[in-house]
Design a protein around this motif. Structure first.
Motif, PDB file in Angstrom:
ATOM      1  N   PRO A  68      -4.776  19.491  -1.432  1.00 20.31           N
ATOM      2  CA  PRO A  68      -5.750  20.026  -2.392  1.00 20.31           C
ATOM      3  C   PRO A  68      -6.486  18.937  -3.173  1.00 20.31           C
ATOM      4  CG  PRO A  68      -3.597  21.092  -2.687  1.00 20.31           C
ATOM      5  CD  PRO A  68      -3.420  19.992  -1.698  1.00 20.31           C
ATOM      6  N   THR A  69      -5.888  17.740  -3.270  1.00 15.80           N
ATOM      7  CA  THR A  69      -6.553  16.647  -3.977  1.00 15.80           C
ATOM      8  C   THR A  69      -6.472  15.378  -3.137  1.00 15.80           C
ATOM      9  OG1 THR A  69      -4.523  16.050  -5.146  1.00 15.80           O
ATOM     10  CG2 THR A  69      -6.016  17.562  -6.263  1.00 15.80           C
ATOM     11  N   GLY A  70      -7.539  14.614  -3.141  1.00 17.86           N
ATOM     12  CA  GLY A  70      -7.572  13.353  -2.398  1.00 17.86           C
ATOM     13  C   GLY A  70      -7.764  12.192  -3.344  1.00 17.86           C
ATOM     14  N   GLY A  71      -7.589  10.995  -2.816  1.00 18.57           N
ATOM     15  CA  GLY A  71      -7.791   9.800  -3.613  1.00 18.57           C
ATOM     16  C   GLY A  71      -6.703   8.780  -3.369  1.00 18.57           C
ATOM     17  N   ILE A  72      -6.603   7.835  -4.271  1.00 15.63           N
ATOM     18  CA  ILE A  72      -5.545   6.823  -4.220  1.00 15.63           C
ATOM     19  C   ILE A  72      -4.528   7.233  -5.277  1.00 15.63           C
ATOM     20  CG2 ILE A  72      -4.995   4.378  -4.446  1.00 15.63           C
ATOM     21  CD1 ILE A  72      -7.910   3.765  -3.726  1.00 15.63           C
ATOM     22  N   TRP A  73      -3.431   7.817  -4.840  1.00 17.95           N
ATOM     23  CA  TRP A  73      -2.484   8.446  -5.746  1.00 17.95           C
ATOM     24  C   TRP A  73      -1.611   7.465  -6.508  1.00 17.95           C
ATOM     25  CZ3 TRP A  73      -0.698  12.000  -1.236  1.00 17.95           C
ATOM     26  CH2 TRP A  73      -1.647  13.002  -1.024  1.00 17.95           C
ATOM     27  N   TYR A  74      -1.317   6.315  -5.915  1.00 22.27           N
ATOM     28  CA  TYR A  74      -0.399   5.354  -6.533  1.00 22.27           C
ATOM     29  C   TYR A  74      -1.033   3.959  -6.522  1.00 22.27           C
ATOM     30  CZ  TYR A  74       2.750   9.184  -5.400  1.00 22.27           C
ATOM     31  OH  TYR A  74       3.318  10.424  -5.281  1.00 22.27           O
ATOM     32  N   SER A  75      -0.483   3.064  -7.307  1.00 19.27           N
ATOM     33  CA  SER A  75      -1.000   1.706  -7.421  1.00 19.27           C
ATOM     34  C   SER A  75      -0.766   0.896  -6.156  1.00 19.27           C
ATOM     35  CB  SER A  75      -0.313   0.972  -8.569  1.00 19.27           C
ATOM     36  OG  SER A  75      -0.522   1.617  -9.784  1.00 19.27           O
ATOM     37  N   LEU A  76      -1.784   0.137  -5.757  1.00 25.19           N
ATOM     38  CA  LEU A  76      -1.617  -0.900  -4.749  1.00 25.19           C
ATOM     39  C   LEU A  76      -1.173  -2.153  -5.497  1.00 25.19           C
ATOM     40  CD1 LEU A  76      -4.040   1.045  -3.672  1.00 25.19           C
ATOM     41  CD2 LEU A  76      -4.409  -0.805  -2.066  1.00 25.19           C
ATOM     42  N   THR A  77      -0.328  -2.973  -4.886  1.00 22.68           N
ATOM     43  CA  THR A  77       0.200  -4.156  -5.547  1.00 22.68           C
ATOM     44  C   THR A  77      -0.105  -5.392  -4.716  1.00 22.68           C
ATOM     45  OG1 THR A  77       1.976  -2.835  -6.498  1.00 22.68           O
ATOM     46  CG2 THR A  77       2.242  -5.226  -6.567  1.00 22.68           C
ATOM     47  N   LEU A  78      -0.702  -6.400  -5.350  1.00 24.56           N
ATOM     48  CA  LEU A  78      -1.080  -7.645  -4.700  1.00 24.56           C
ATOM     49  C   LEU A  78      -0.192  -8.769  -5.201  1.00 24.56           C
ATOM     50  CD1 LEU A  78      -3.314  -9.074  -2.896  1.00 24.56           C
ATOM     51  CD2 LEU A  78      -4.434  -9.607  -5.075  1.00 24.56           C
ATOM     52  N   GLY A  79       0.303  -9.600  -4.279  1.00 22.87           N
ATOM     53  CA  GLY A  79       1.122 -10.746  -4.661  1.00 22.87           C
ATOM     54  C   GLY A  79       1.062 -11.817  -3.605  1.00 22.87           C
ATOM     55  N   THR A  80       1.843 -12.851  -3.803  1.00 23.42           N
ATOM     56  CA  THR A  80       1.933 -13.881  -2.778  1.00 23.42           C
ATOM     57  C   THR A  80       2.639 -13.304  -1.570  1.00 23.42           C
ATOM     58  OG1 THR A  80       4.050 -14.695  -3.587  1.00 23.42           O
ATOM     59  CG2 THR A  80       2.053 -15.725  -4.507  1.00 23.42           C
ATOM     60  N   GLU A  81       2.484 -13.946  -0.439  1.00 19.05           N
ATOM     61  CA  GLU A  81       3.154 -13.477   0.770  1.00 19.05           C
ATOM     62  C   GLU A  81       4.671 -13.436   0.549  1.00 19.05           C
ATOM     63  OE1 GLU A  81       2.986 -14.392   5.543  1.00 19.05           O
ATOM     64  OE2 GLU A  81       2.621 -16.035   4.146  1.00 19.05           O
ATOM     65  N   ILE A  86       0.856  -1.187   0.000  1.00 20.67           N
ATOM     66  CA  ILE A  86       0.000   0.000   0.000  1.00 20.67           C
ATOM     67  C   ILE A  86       0.891   1.235   0.000  1.00 20.67           C
ATOM     68  CG2 ILE A  86      -1.849   1.212   1.220  1.00 20.67           C
ATOM     69  CD1 ILE A  86      -2.277  -1.562   2.705  1.00 20.67           C
ATOM     70  N   PRO A  87       0.807   2.045  -1.050  1.00 18.48           N
ATOM     71  CA  PRO A  87       1.610   3.270  -1.085  1.00 18.48           C
ATOM     72  C   PRO A  87       0.948   4.333  -0.206  1.00 18.48           C
ATOM     73  CG  PRO A  87       0.174   3.175  -2.966  1.00 18.48           C
ATOM     74  CD  PRO A  87      -0.056   1.896  -2.196  1.00 18.48           C
ATOM     75  N   ALA A  88       1.470   5.520  -0.268  1.00 21.32           N
ATOM     76  CA  ALA A  88       0.827   6.631   0.435  1.00 21.32           C
ATOM     77  C   ALA A  88      -0.540   6.873  -0.188  1.00 21.32           C
ATOM     78  CB  ALA A  88       1.682   7.882   0.322  1.00 21.32           C
ATOM     79  N   ILE A  89      -1.561   6.949   0.644  1.00 21.75           N
ATOM     80  CA  ILE A  89      -2.919   7.248   0.201  1.00 21.75           C
ATOM     81  C   ILE A  89      -3.325   8.518   0.924  1.00 21.75           C
ATOM     82  CG2 ILE A  89      -5.327   6.478   0.253  1.00 21.75           C
ATOM     83  CD1 ILE A  89      -4.281   3.594   0.094  1.00 21.75           C
ATOM     84  N   ALA A  90      -3.961   9.416   0.220  1.00 22.85           N
ATOM     85  CA  ALA A  90      -4.204  10.758   0.729  1.00 22.85           C
ATOM     86  C   ALA A  90      -5.284  10.839   1.765  1.00 22.85           C
ATOM     87  CB  ALA A  90      -4.588  11.676  -0.423  1.00 22.85           C
TER      88      ALA A  90
END
Length: 185
Positions: free
Chosen positions: A170-183, A111-115
């Motif tokens: 000034p802007t909100g949302g999910i700014w960068y991609s979340l990445t899903l993988g195996t543990e 999970i990257p930075a989320i605003a």
């Protein structure tokens, strides 16, 4: 030494999101709030970005298991909600249903930075949070916390529910991609 570490962290934050593009293999994208990974083997094909169209509920902080209101629309992730005509400050819930192959085992989610405040639920359980999500400035506390979390889906599909609040930028949302993988990955 501190400056060098900060420079390396900055370069990694800028370069790593593009590293997967160099392999030439592009993962599936979410469509209409659903990401279908039944033909994508996380063990063999590698991690996948959770990009695409997520269900989006502006002005709602939906809890797991709650009935969906009629205000559902779609939002492109990653992206800022101002692209959809929403004000920069406010709160919303993003929702993504993920279909996987059977017996996928434990998964990791980067999970990257989320605003700038969020709570993430996977299969109804809190798996990550940063700051304090609220419906106004007095209830919202900002925090910068990129992280990787692990969870084990109960079946061949699971739901990600992400409450996001922004009263700082000034802007909100999910700014960068979340990445899903195996543990392991």
């Amino acid at each position: 030494a501190v400056l060098l570490a900060m420079l390396i962290a900055f370069v990694a934050a800028v370069v790593l999101p593009f590293a997967g593009l160099l392999t030439g293999k592009s993962g599936p994208e979410a469509k209409n709030g659903v990401l279908d990974l039944r033909n994508w083997n996380l063990n063999q094909d590698g991690p996948v970005r959770l990009n695409g169209d997520w269900s989006f509920h502006w002005g709602e902080l939906l809890a797991p298991g709650s009935s969906l209101p009629r205000t559902e629309s779609l939002a492109v992730v990653p992206g800022e909600w101002t692209q959809d005509g929403k004000p920069g400050r406010g709160f919303a819930t993003y929702r993504l249903k993920v279909h996987t192959q059977a017996n996928g085992g434990a998964l990791g989610l980067r999970i990257p930075a989320i605003a700038p405040a969020y709570i993430l639920f996977a299969d109804g359980q809190v798996v990550a949070e940063a700051g304090k999500v609220g419906t106004d400035k007095s209830e919202t506390a900002s925090a910068y916390r990129p992280q990787t979390v692990y969870f084990s889906p109960r079946g061949e599909q699971f739901e990600l529910l992400l409450q996001v609040a922004n009263e700082l930028y000034p802007t909100g949302g999910i700014w960068y991609s979340l990445t899903l993988g195996t543990e392991r990955d």
